[in-house]
Design an enzyme around this catalytic site. Sequence first.
Site, short mmCIF file in Angstrom:
data_model
loop_
_atom_site.label_atom_id
_atom_site.label_comp_id
_atom_site.label_asym_id
_atom_site.label_seq_id
_atom_site.Cartn_x
_atom_site.Cartn_y
_atom_site.Cartn_z
N GLU A 58 44.46 26.28 36.29
CA GLU A 58 45.85 26.71 36.24
C GLU A 58 46.70 25.59 35.66
O GLU A 58 46.37 24.40 35.83
CB GLU A 58 46.32 27.05 37.66
CG GLU A 58 47.79 27.42 37.76
CD GLU A 58 48.17 28.06 39.10
OE1 GLU A 58 47.27 28.26 39.95
OE2 GLU A 58 49.36 28.37 39.28
N ASN A 103 49.97 31.21 40.37
CA ASN A 103 51.42 31.39 40.48
C ASN A 103 52.13 31.05 39.18
O ASN A 103 53.16 31.63 38.84
CB ASN A 103 51.98 30.54 41.62
CG ASN A 103 51.44 30.96 42.98
OD1 ASN A 103 50.94 32.06 43.14
ND2 ASN A 103 51.50 30.07 43.95
N ASN A 203 49.22 38.20 38.99
CA ASN A 203 48.65 37.36 40.04
C ASN A 203 49.42 37.52 41.34
O ASN A 203 50.65 37.39 41.35
CB ASN A 203 48.73 35.88 39.60
CG ASN A 203 48.22 34.93 40.69
OD1 ASN A 203 47.03 34.87 40.95
ND2 ASN A 203 49.13 34.20 41.33
N GLU A 204 48.71 37.84 42.40
CA GLU A 204 49.28 37.88 43.76
C GLU A 204 50.68 38.49 43.80
O GLU A 204 51.61 37.90 44.34
CB GLU A 204 49.29 36.46 44.36
CG GLU A 204 47.90 35.90 44.55
CD GLU A 204 47.85 34.56 45.31
OE1 GLU A 204 48.90 33.94 45.48
OE2 GLU A 204 46.75 34.18 45.71
N TYR A 275 41.68 31.47 50.95
CA TYR A 275 41.51 30.03 51.15
C TYR A 275 41.27 29.79 52.63
O TYR A 275 41.84 30.49 53.48
CB TYR A 275 42.76 29.27 50.69
CG TYR A 275 42.96 29.34 49.18
CD1 TYR A 275 42.21 28.54 48.34
CD2 TYR A 275 43.87 30.23 48.63
CE1 TYR A 275 42.37 28.61 46.96
CE2 TYR A 275 44.03 30.31 47.25
CZ TYR A 275 43.28 29.50 46.42
OH TYR A 275 43.43 29.57 45.05
N GLU A 327 39.96 33.97 43.34
CA GLU A 327 40.40 32.69 43.93
C GLU A 327 39.75 32.56 45.29
O GLU A 327 40.02 33.37 46.20
CB GLU A 327 41.93 32.62 44.10
CG GLU A 327 42.68 32.40 42.81
CD GLU A 327 44.16 32.12 43.01
OE1 GLU A 327 44.52 31.48 44.01
OE2 GLU A 327 44.94 32.57 42.15
N GLN A 384 40.02 25.44 42.47
CA GLN A 384 39.98 25.52 41.02
C GLN A 384 38.88 24.60 40.51
O GLN A 384 38.02 24.21 41.31
CB GLN A 384 41.35 25.19 40.46
CG GLN A 384 42.43 26.15 40.98
CD GLN A 384 43.78 26.05 40.26
OE1 GLN A 384 43.93 25.43 39.23
NE2 GLN A 384 44.78 26.69 40.84
#
Length: 543
Positions: A58, A103, A203-204, A275, A327, A384
């Site tokens: 990212e 993000n 994304n999200e 996560y 992710e 990542q």
Amino acid sequence: MSTDRRSFLSTIGTAFAAVPLLSRIGYAQIRDRATRVTLDSTRYRADIDRRLFGSFLEHLGRAIYTGVYQPGSALADRNGFRTDVIAQIKGAGVPIVRYPGGNFVSGYNWLDGVGPKDKRPTVLERAWNSTETNQFGTNDFIDWCRAVGTEPLLGMNFGTGSVESAVNYVEYCNMSRGTKWSDLRRSHGYEQPHNVRYWCLGNEMDGPWQIGQLTSRDYGKKAVDAARQIRVIDRDVRLIACGSSGTNMPQYLVWDREVLEECYDQVDGLSLHAYYGNTPVLTGNNIGRYLAMNLDMERQIAEAEAVCDYVQAMKRSNKKLWLSFDEWNVWYRARNGAAVNGNRAVAPKLLEEVYNLEDALLVGGFINTLVRNADRVRVACLAQLVNVIAPLVTNDTGVLRQSTWYPYSWGLKYARGRVLDLHIESETYPIRAAGLQADFARNAEVPFVDIVATLNPDNGEACVLMLNRDADSEREVVLDWRDKTPTRVLACETLTGTDLKAFNTFEQPQRVVPRTLESPRPASRMTFKLPARSYTVMHLATS
Ligand code: AHR
């Protein structure tokens, strides 16, 4: 009802709840200390899509700038790409890399990052409050992917970005010539289309932290509109819709259902993110609970599958969606305050999580869970890859392998071909703990040993990946091969140590590294011992 009776009933409920998940992953509970595994090449769960071992870069912190791109460095090639980093990633064979966020993507104008570098604007990056120079953009990323031998997985801006700009992005990348956006790419020196196959539709978008957060229905409608137009440009693309960005989201699964009710017919996959951390609230620093967290991932996959299949049934559709776990990682230390605020700097030090031995063991568990679910999870990205919550860390003189590099690289190197449908008998331990937030199967029984195995039908090579969650004792494993006979142990390595909190540094890069484990004699029945608190790979030739 008395408290005792209530807690008794809830215990019973938990025990019953645990059984289907354990049996779903091929486990039977036994009291014997040895773990017995039956392997049969005719019983397999899936052919592995190599994209299961993807990763993520990212525009965040030092992931791109000084991570993979550092013009002027003695380690950079003529494109400014860090050759030492390329060597690691290419050597490991990372199959797909997601880019540019995260993000970040929800505020990103892809046009800022293409064309002559001296004309690209420097902008305020608002997801992480950093300064983005745009000296690295989509075409640079594609060049980098070619240098690394990996496939791009591009994300679209569904936050500040319109459907129009997302569709233009696909046209810019994938259309050969003769239109406004394809010719713009050609004018930037890229005559041939990039032919990017896999795309994330945002994304999200459920997250309140996300720039341009949407409701499920609005997001689903935007996704369907973009997808319809994109397929006019390129019928071969694979489109991934945003699923819930975590199991702790208030709209978890409801979001997924409502999004899919809107766009099921137009998308191919659903994204999952997670996560994990050894936090006081979740584990109380109990290693048994921490190393069970890959079973949380297992449950999340099962729940996402259930929602996809529910919507499929409601729509009477023939199409089955696959999952993109794009992710996943351990991330809990560098997660707030200065670690997430770039303070308007270029390439600030953000999310630089230092990984220790116990984190690496859990990452091994995640690899096992992903392999075990390869029938449904087609794409997954370790989030990542460099500097930002990453297994690789750079400084001006080189690259460091963090502890988590090793289990990830074993998945990449050895898990090939088919995932075998194992039958495993293992002793279990309870992870109930008063006062802690319930996790795996809401407090369940966990097998001491977590095992997956693959068999490559092309060359007969097998790989067995094993996590011993027992922090105190070695554990015996018996592999019982039904129809194949191992003829040679090609590799047998383990990651273990006395200090679960040990980590690597540039000064001491060898504190957490694998060591060779004494190879058992290859035979149709193989008995050996896994060290306490270890993750182990065995690579075998079979007849
Ligand atoms: O990977 C770090 C961040 O975690 C990503 O930008 C975002 O998608 C997730 O919340």
